[in-house]
Design a protein around this motif. Sequence first.
Motif, PDB file in Angstrom:
ATOM      1  N   LYS A 253      -8.104   3.304  -5.564  1.00 45.60           N
ATOM      2  CA  LYS A 253      -7.997   4.695  -5.120  1.00 45.60           C
ATOM      3  C   LYS A 253      -6.817   5.388  -5.792  1.00 45.60           C
ATOM      4  O   LYS A 253      -6.914   6.558  -6.198  1.00 45.60           O
ATOM      5  CB  LYS A 253      -7.840   4.745  -3.602  1.00 45.60           C
ATOM      6  CG  LYS A 253      -7.900   6.140  -3.018  1.00 45.60           C
ATOM      7  CD  LYS A 253      -7.892   6.100  -1.497  1.00 45.60           C
ATOM      8  CE  LYS A 253      -8.026   7.513  -0.911  1.00 45.60           C
ATOM      9  NZ  LYS A 253      -8.062   7.483   0.583  1.00 45.60           N
ATOM     10  N   ALA A 254      -5.680   4.688  -5.917  1.00 50.83           N
ATOM     11  CA  ALA A 254      -4.507   5.256  -6.573  1.00 50.83           C
ATOM     12  C   ALA A 254      -4.796   5.564  -8.036  1.00 50.83           C
ATOM     13  O   ALA A 254      -4.429   6.636  -8.552  1.00 50.83           O
ATOM     14  CB  ALA A 254      -3.329   4.290  -6.456  1.00 50.83           C
ATOM     15  N   LEU A 255      -5.461   4.651  -8.710  1.00 52.86           N
ATOM     16  CA  LEU A 255      -5.768   4.858 -10.122  1.00 52.86           C
ATOM     17  C   LEU A 255      -6.807   5.960 -10.302  1.00 52.86           C
ATOM     18  O   LEU A 255      -6.757   6.720 -11.278  1.00 52.86           O
ATOM     19  CB  LEU A 255      -6.246   3.543 -10.745  1.00 52.86           C
ATOM     20  CG  LEU A 255      -5.141   2.492 -10.889  1.00 52.86           C
ATOM     21  CD1 LEU A 255      -5.718   1.118 -11.166  1.00 52.86           C
ATOM     22  CD2 LEU A 255      -4.168   2.895 -11.992  1.00 52.86           C
ATOM     23  N   ALA A 256      -7.734   6.069  -9.361  1.00 53.99           N
ATOM     24  CA  ALA A 256      -8.700   7.166  -9.420  1.00 53.99           C
ATOM     25  C   ALA A 256      -7.996   8.511  -9.277  1.00 53.99           C
ATOM     26  O   ALA A 256      -8.329   9.481  -9.972  1.00 53.99           O
ATOM     27  CB  ALA A 256      -9.755   6.991  -8.327  1.00 53.99           C
ATOM     28  N   ALA A 257      -7.012   8.579  -8.392  1.00 52.99           N
ATOM     29  CA  ALA A 257      -6.263   9.822  -8.197  1.00 52.99           C
ATOM     30  C   ALA A 257      -5.504  10.203  -9.472  1.00 52.99           C
ATOM     31  O   ALA A 257      -5.526  11.370  -9.896  1.00 52.99           O
ATOM     32  CB  ALA A 257      -5.293   9.674  -7.027  1.00 52.99           C
TER      33      ALA A 257
ATOM     34  N   ILE B 116       0.839  -1.204   0.000  1.00 55.22           N
ATOM     35  CA  ILE B 116       0.000   0.000   0.000  1.00 55.22           C
ATOM     36  C   ILE B 116       0.871   1.251   0.000  1.00 55.22           C
ATOM     37  O   ILE B 116       0.573   2.237  -0.693  1.00 55.22           O
ATOM     38  CB  ILE B 116      -0.964  -0.033   1.201  1.00 55.22           C
ATOM     39  CG1 ILE B 116      -2.036  -1.102   0.964  1.00 55.22           C
ATOM     40  CG2 ILE B 116      -1.603   1.329   1.442  1.00 55.22           C
ATOM     41  CD1 ILE B 116      -2.900  -1.386   2.171  1.00 55.22           C
ATOM     42  N   ASP B 117       1.963   1.244   0.770  1.00 53.46           N
ATOM     43  CA  ASP B 117       2.893   2.383   0.764  1.00 53.46           C
ATOM     44  C   ASP B 117       3.499   2.587  -0.628  1.00 53.46           C
ATOM     45  O   ASP B 117       3.667   3.723  -1.084  1.00 53.46           O
ATOM     46  CB  ASP B 117       4.011   2.154   1.778  1.00 53.46           C
ATOM     47  CG  ASP B 117       3.552   2.352   3.207  1.00 53.46           C
ATOM     48  OD1 ASP B 117       2.478   2.955   3.411  1.00 53.46           O
ATOM     49  OD2 ASP B 117       4.259   1.894   4.130  1.00 53.46           O
ATOM     50  N   VAL B 118       3.839   1.491  -1.293  1.00 56.85           N
ATOM     51  CA  VAL B 118       4.410   1.589  -2.633  1.00 56.85           C
ATOM     52  C   VAL B 118       3.406   2.215  -3.597  1.00 56.85           C
ATOM     53  O   VAL B 118       3.775   3.040  -4.447  1.00 56.85           O
ATOM     54  CB  VAL B 118       4.860   0.200  -3.139  1.00 56.85           C
ATOM     55  CG1 VAL B 118       5.189   0.246  -4.634  1.00 56.85           C
ATOM     56  CG2 VAL B 118       6.076  -0.281  -2.365  1.00 56.85           C
TER      57      VAL B 118
ATOM     58  N   LEU C 223       4.059   5.355  -5.995  1.00 56.05           N
ATOM     59  CA  LEU C 223       3.856   5.315  -7.444  1.00 56.05           C
ATOM     60  C   LEU C 223       2.967   6.456  -7.915  1.00 56.05           C
ATOM     61  O   LEU C 223       3.206   7.037  -8.980  1.00 56.05           O
ATOM     62  CB  LEU C 223       3.271   3.959  -7.854  1.00 56.05           C
ATOM     63  CG  LEU C 223       4.229   2.772  -7.788  1.00 56.05           C
ATOM     64  CD1 LEU C 223       3.471   1.462  -7.937  1.00 56.05           C
ATOM     65  CD2 LEU C 223       5.314   2.887  -8.854  1.00 56.05           C
ATOM     66  N   VAL C 224       1.945   6.778  -7.142  1.00 55.73           N
ATOM     67  CA  VAL C 224       1.081   7.909  -7.508  1.00 55.73           C
ATOM     68  C   VAL C 224       1.905   9.199  -7.559  1.00 55.73           C
ATOM     69  O   VAL C 224       1.806   9.985  -8.506  1.00 55.73           O
ATOM     70  CB  VAL C 224      -0.095   8.047  -6.521  1.00 55.73           C
ATOM     71  CG1 VAL C 224      -0.833   9.366  -6.749  1.00 55.73           C
ATOM     72  CG2 VAL C 224      -1.065   6.885  -6.671  1.00 55.73           C
ATOM     73  N   ARG C 225       2.740   9.410  -6.551  1.00 57.42           N
ATOM     74  CA  ARG C 225       3.545  10.634  -6.521  1.00 57.42           C
ATOM     75  C   ARG C 225       4.541  10.680  -7.686  1.00 57.42           C
ATOM     76  O   ARG C 225       4.729  11.726  -8.318  1.00 57.42           O
ATOM     77  CB  ARG C 225       4.290  10.735  -5.184  1.00 57.42           C
ATOM     78  CG  ARG C 225       3.374  10.962  -3.990  1.00 57.42           C
ATOM     79  CD  ARG C 225       4.145  11.331  -2.745  1.00 57.42           C
ATOM     80  NE  ARG C 225       4.993  10.256  -2.262  1.00 57.42           N
ATOM     81  CZ  ARG C 225       4.579   9.280  -1.456  1.00 57.42           C
ATOM     82  NH1 ARG C 225       3.312   9.227  -1.056  1.00 57.42           N
ATOM     83  NH2 ARG C 225       5.414   8.354  -1.039  1.00 57.42           N
ATOM     84  N   VAL C 226       5.180   9.545  -7.967  1.00 55.62           N
ATOM     85  CA  VAL C 226       6.170   9.503  -9.043  1.00 55.62           C
ATOM     86  C   VAL C 226       5.512   9.768 -10.400  1.00 55.62           C
ATOM     87  O   VAL C 226       6.007  10.576 -11.208  1.00 55.62           O
ATOM     88  CB  VAL C 226       6.892   8.139  -9.059  1.00 55.62           C
ATOM     89  CG1 VAL C 226       7.715   7.967 -10.332  1.00 55.62           C
ATOM     90  CG2 VAL C 226       7.788   8.003  -7.835  1.00 55.62           C
ATOM     91  N   LEU C 227       4.397   9.115 -10.657  1.00 54.95           N
ATOM     92  CA  LEU C 227       3.736   9.277 -11.952  1.00 54.95           C
ATOM     93  C   LEU C 227       3.133  10.664 -12.105  1.00 54.95           C
ATOM     94  O   LEU C 227       3.138  11.235 -13.201  1.00 54.95           O
ATOM     95  CB  LEU C 227       2.673   8.197 -12.136  1.00 54.95           C
ATOM     96  CG  LEU C 227       3.238   6.784 -12.336  1.00 54.95           C
ATOM     97  CD1 LEU C 227       2.130   5.744 -12.276  1.00 54.95           C
ATOM     98  CD2 LEU C 227       3.975   6.688 -13.654  1.00 54.95           C
ATOM     99  N   ALA C 228       2.618  11.216 -11.022  1.00 52.21           N
ATOM    100  CA  ALA C 228       2.086  12.574 -11.078  1.00 52.21           C
ATOM    101  C   ALA C 228       3.200  13.566 -11.394  1.00 52.21           C
ATOM    102  O   ALA C 228       3.017  14.507 -12.188  1.00 52.21           O
ATOM    103  CB  ALA C 228       1.395  12.929  -9.764  1.00 52.21           C
TER     104      ALA C 228
END
Length: 207
Positions: A153-157, A90-92, A96-101
């Motif tokens: 949730k990550a993909l929604a973000a 979950i932390d990863v 990943l969201v932060r890196v891709l954003a």
Amino acid sequence: MDAKGLDALAERHGVTLHLAALPGAFVHPGRLLVEIDGAADESLRSRIAEAFVIGNRRAFDDDPRFGIIVLTEVAQRALSTSINDPGTAIDVLGTLVRVLALWDERRAAAPEARIHPRLRVPGISAAELFEDAFGPIARDGAPTLLVGLRLQKALAALHDLGGAEFQAAARVQADLAFLRAEAALSLPADREALRAAHARVGRAEGA
């Protein structure tokens, strides 16, 4: 790949180079590395070949997909039956969201002027990065509801943060992750919770 050196060679000889394999690609003696637009003798072709480094292992320099893959492998190891640590996975996902954003933000702000005007390089697509990042976690985390919920949730973000390319990639991965998890979860209540999270992909928070 020595991009600066390749551009200088191309400028000196009045040619344009079209890269056919990005850093990190699997190559073999029959794999095309670069196409030369213009006249090139054997000496130029040899010097162009010397600008490429071919090794047995991928490296982080100039290979952003490798960085994404390594992050994802951390999550995969955490989800293995011997470790069983969904919290790390979950932390990863958050990382990943932060890196891709950040990648999307930097790409949108790219300078108009070409850094190496004689060198043409294919871009990295959002679909490729999203598959590298989320496909393996979706497969290995399918039986774990908490991972499935956080993945949606990550993909929604990322869907909400990016443009059309991000939205399409997020939608594809959300759909695949949902199908895998739905097949792996045994409790109807868990499947229903996952279905509700999946339905929020593409809907802004609070909408």
